[in-house]
Design a protein around this motif. Structure first.
Motif, mmCIF file in Angstrom:
data_model
loop_
_atom_site.group_PDB
_atom_site.id
_atom_site.type_symbol
_atom_site.label_atom_id
_atom_site.label_comp_id
_atom_site.label_asym_id
_atom_site.label_seq_id
_atom_site.Cartn_x
_atom_site.Cartn_y
_atom_site.Cartn_z
ATOM 1 N N VAL A 275 0.793 -1.325 0.154
ATOM 2 C CA VAL A 275 0.079 -0.192 0.035
ATOM 3 C C VAL A 275 0.877 1.344 -0.021
ATOM 4 O O VAL A 275 0.532 2.196 -0.753
ATOM 5 C CB VAL A 275 -0.937 -0.001 1.193
ATOM 6 N N PHE A 276 1.931 1.177 0.842
ATOM 7 C CA PHE A 276 2.618 2.310 1.027
ATOM 8 C C PHE A 276 3.529 2.559 -0.384
ATOM 9 O O PHE A 276 3.708 3.819 -0.759
ATOM 10 C CB PHE A 276 3.682 2.198 2.124
ATOM 11 N N GLU A 277 4.141 1.537 -0.920
ATOM 12 C CA GLU A 277 4.624 1.590 -2.417
ATOM 13 C C GLU A 277 3.561 2.308 -3.471
ATOM 14 O O GLU A 277 4.067 3.127 -4.339
ATOM 15 C CB GLU A 277 5.333 0.508 -2.679
ATOM 16 N N ASN A 278 2.412 1.879 -3.247
ATOM 17 C CA ASN A 278 1.236 2.228 -4.251
ATOM 18 C C ASN A 278 1.212 3.735 -4.229
ATOM 19 O O ASN A 278 1.052 4.344 -4.966
ATOM 20 C CB ASN A 278 0.082 1.544 -4.112
ATOM 21 N N LEU A 279 1.273 4.053 -2.883
ATOM 22 C CA LEU A 279 0.813 5.461 -2.557
ATOM 23 C C LEU A 279 1.994 6.257 -3.256
ATOM 24 O O LEU A 279 1.942 7.340 -3.702
ATOM 25 C CB LEU A 279 1.004 5.944 -1.020
ATOM 26 N N ARG A 280 3.487 5.724 -2.908
ATOM 27 C CA ARG A 280 4.681 6.603 -3.533
ATOM 28 C C ARG A 280 4.356 6.706 -4.880
ATOM 29 O O ARG A 280 4.565 7.870 -5.606
ATOM 30 C CB ARG A 280 5.647 5.536 -3.129
ATOM 31 N N GLN A 281 4.141 5.894 -5.664
ATOM 32 C CA GLN A 281 3.991 5.674 -7.137
ATOM 33 C C GLN A 281 2.913 6.904 -7.783
ATOM 34 O O GLN A 281 3.071 7.373 -8.432
ATOM 35 C CB GLN A 281 3.677 4.371 -7.786
ATOM 36 N N LEU A 282 1.831 6.755 -6.958
ATOM 37 C CA LEU A 282 0.850 7.797 -7.098
ATOM 38 C C LEU A 282 1.538 9.180 -6.940
ATOM 39 O O LEU A 282 1.163 10.052 -7.681
ATOM 40 C CB LEU A 282 -0.422 7.456 -6.170
ATOM 41 N N CYS A 283 2.135 9.409 -5.851
ATOM 42 C CA CYS A 283 2.601 10.722 -5.745
ATOM 43 C C CYS A 283 3.780 11.122 -6.605
ATOM 44 O O CYS A 283 3.953 12.128 -7.183
ATOM 45 C CB CYS A 283 3.294 10.892 -4.211
ATOM 46 N N VAL A 284 4.477 9.848 -6.986
ATOM 47 C CA VAL A 284 5.599 10.263 -8.200
ATOM 48 C C VAL A 284 4.966 11.069 -9.278
ATOM 49 O O VAL A 284 5.278 11.906 -10.055
ATOM 50 C CB VAL A 284 6.275 8.965 -8.453
ATOM 51 N N HIS A 285 3.638 10.428 -9.705
ATOM 52 C CA HIS A 285 2.794 10.673 -10.835
ATOM 53 C C HIS A 285 2.591 12.259 -10.619
ATOM 54 O O HIS A 285 2.579 13.299 -11.692
ATOM 55 C CB HIS A 285 1.622 9.844 -11.330
ATOM 56 N N ARG A 286 1.977 12.415 -9.540
ATOM 57 C CA ARG A 286 1.374 13.772 -9.144
ATOM 58 C C ARG A 286 2.303 14.971 -9.204
ATOM 59 O O ARG A 286 2.217 16.060 -9.933
ATOM 60 C CB ARG A 286 0.592 13.697 -7.768
#
Length: 623
Positions: A275-286
């Motif tokens: 979950v935490f890595e998924n969140l990181r990848q979302l923020c990378v895109h943002r």
């Protein structure tokens, strides 16, 4: 036995998917023959294989004998199905007895171009889905490269009856309306996961990200598309939030969860790390999107999968941050975007993701990974580079798709043979044939600022002021003996007109023999000789020909005439000289008078001195 929190999370997900909103993506089928069956029907696109998004296929329907009508066993022989013509073959099969995908696979092995499955009961159309991973031992699902569709029972029965009568049944499969194109930009999203230990599904999506990255970045850099990644999360039931299982799978006090990668709480990675890595990848895109570099997400995910794989025990925060630094992304901004995973508060990024999982408009709920949505329509078919590129390109209006949509693996090359049946000017190497992934389009082109207009099939005509620069605008032109004539004029926006001295339709011009037509050189004693693009008229003797008057005048060559001419010229010169002298004299007189007038205002003249002298004497004697 008490249910584990992991099981309950899955129960919540399944319950949501059952009661949620599922949309069946459809294509259309039109019966071309026999005439009494001509009609249009809906069909449900199979969730495997390669639907021909944006295109059409015409073929003849065949139906096997009853013993093999289900298509659950391989058909015997090499290409056992034949049609009366050279049309592609569409195999019609009955529903039941085995997986949909197996039927289509057996049809593909038999050499057919598409498979139609007729429903066995009267019900609304459903989506033919892939079997479970453990049921596809031979991996045939990923090998399917043809389209398939489910049709309703009544339509299937009508096709079978026509075939039993010995009639040839020809239909058109049409996917042109299956992918909408509401504007000039395609918007698509991929629901994915950072976990690479979830079996063939994870392998499939990571292979797709790696293979599609080049196309995706070209489209994104050019502003043709807007891509957004998404990640599925679900929550842990409130009664189990403090349990060991929920704590290992969830962040933010059970609000956002993912299953244990190895499905073993005692070893390996935990769901909350996913979950935490998924969140990181979302923020990378943002963050990348804020700096107008949204395409960097593809680089990050690809690099992370190579450098930080779970399988190689490198899946960690430190590894992810090293990838971020290598791509020049602002690490602190990404951390700020992610927030605190231990806080008992909502995470705005993940909260938005949960809300987006619910279907809206034409899109159903997102419940499985990977899921691809293009222009708010869920993609059906194999998650493979060329198949997805075809679907994305179908999201553009026809003939407006970017050049990447003509990559070698999806172009049709229909323009190579007989120019696709379109108009062509071989002299200027200009053609109306445009090759697209949908097939060739006959459309008059624009070349070097010159627009052609016409139907694209039989004619195209150059239009505009610059049209004469390309093959003389398609008009007649010819050079001869150092002379050049053309029927194209930059003063006219369209059309061809033969120049003076020629007649014709502008596409073919012939010299006018002005002498034979007696339109010129009709004066008494004149002789006419035709030339290319003109004529030469001579007068008898020493007379001169005046073209505007179409007449001859005599030349005066006597001595007296020359004397008279010289006398007249001398008189003209003398008058001019006298006029010049007179002009200079008058100009000098005028200037002198002006100077005198000016000086008189500032200096006393001699006569003024004489008049004032007695006055001075009188003044001085009185002192």
């Amino acid at each position: 036995m008490a249910l584990s929190p992991l099981f309950l999370c899955f129960v919540l997900l399944v319950t949501s998917s059952v009661s949620g909103r599922f949309v069946v993506e459809k294509s259309s089928i039109t019966v071309i023959s026999p005439s009494d069956l001509q009609s249009k029907h809906d069909s449900a696109i199979g969730n495997f294989g390669v639907p021909d998004y944006g295109g059409t296929m015409v073929g003849a329907v065949v139906y096997p004998d009853k013993s093999s009508a289900s298509g659950c066993r391989a058909f015997s022989g090499d290409r056992p199905f034949k049609s009366r013509s050279s049309r592609p073959i569409f195999l019609l099969l009955d529903r039941g007895e085995c997986y949909f995908a197996l039927k289509v696979w057996n049809g593909q092995q038999a050499g057919v171009a598409a498979v139609l499955v007729a429903d066995s009961i009267d019900e609304p159309l459903i989506t033919m889905d892939s079997p479970e991973e453990n049921s596809d031992k031979e991996g045939f699902v990923n090998k399917i490269n043809i389209p398939s569709a489910l049709i309703d029972r009544s339509f299937g029965d009508s096709l079978k009856k026509a075939l039993q009568k010995g009639e040839e049944v020809v239909i058109k499969l049409d996917w042109r309306e299956s992918m909408p194109h509401p504007d000039e930009r395609v918007e698509y999203e991929l629901w994915t996961n950072s976990n690479d230990e979830c079996g063939s599904r994870c392998d499939e999506q990571m292979r797709f990200v790696k293979d599609f990255k080049g196309h995706a970045q070209i489209l994104e850099r050019g502003g043709y598309t807007q891509f957004t990644p998404h990640y599925i999360t679900w929550y842990c039931p409130e009664a189990f939030v403090l349990s060991k299982q929920c704590k290992s799978q969830c962040i933010n006090h059970g609000r956002y969860c993912a299953p244990d990668p190895e499905q073993d709480f005692g070893e390996g990675y935990e769901g909350k790390q996913v979950v935490f890595e998924n969140l990181r990848q979302l923020c990378v895109h943002r963050v990348a999107n804020e700096s107008h570099r949204s395409w960097v997400w593809w680089d990050f995910v690809t690099d992370f999968h190579i450098r930080c794989s779970m399988k190689e025990k490198r899946y960690s925060i430190e590894c992810a941050e090293n990838v971020i630094k290598s791509l020049g992304l602002p690490l602190e901004k990404i951390k700020k975007c992610m927030g605190d995973p231990e806080a008992d508060v909502e995470n705005p990024v993940l909260k938005a993701e949960q809300e987006l999982q619910v279907g809206r408009g034409n899109r159903g709920d997102v419940t499985i990974l990977p899921t691809l949505v293009i222009n708010n329509v869920q993609y059906r078919g194999k998650l493979e580079r060329s198949a997805v590129l075809r679907a994305v390109c179908a999201g553009f209006a026809e003939t407006t798709e970017p050049a990447v949509c003509l990559s070698g693996d999806i172009e049709t090359n229909e323009c190579l043979e007989r120019n696709g049946g379109c108009w062509m000017d071989s002299r200027a190497n200009v053609t109306a044939c445009k090759d697209t992934f949908r097939g060739r389009v006959c459309e008059c082109p624009a070349v070097n600022g010159v627009q052609y207009r016409g139907d694209g099939y039989t004619s195209c005509e150059a239009f505009g002021p610059a049209r004469c620069t390309i093959n003389n605008g398609g008009c007649w032109s010819e050079s001869r003996d150092g002379l050049f004539y053309t029927a194209c004029s930059e003063n006219e926006l369209k059309g061809c007109r033969c120049p003076p001295g020629f007649h014709g339709d502008g596409h073919k011009c012939e010299d006018i023999n002005e002498c034979n037509e007696k339109t010129v050189c009709q004066c008494d004693g004149c002789s006419c000789k035709n030339t290319w693009g003109g004529y030469d008229c001579k007068c008898r003797g020493d007379r001169l020909y005046i073209a505007d008057q179409d007449t001859c005048i005599g030349r005066n060559t006597s001595g007296f005439g020359w004397f008279l001419t010289l006398l007249v010229l001398g008189g003209v010169v003398g008058l001019a000289l006298a006029g010049y002298i007179f002009y200079k004299y008058r100009l000098r007189s005028y200037m002198d008078s002006e100077i005198m007038a000016i000086m008189s205002q500032y200096m006393p003249l001699d006569n003024q001195n004489n008049e004032t002298e007695p006055l001075r004497q009188r003044q001085s004697s009185s002192v």
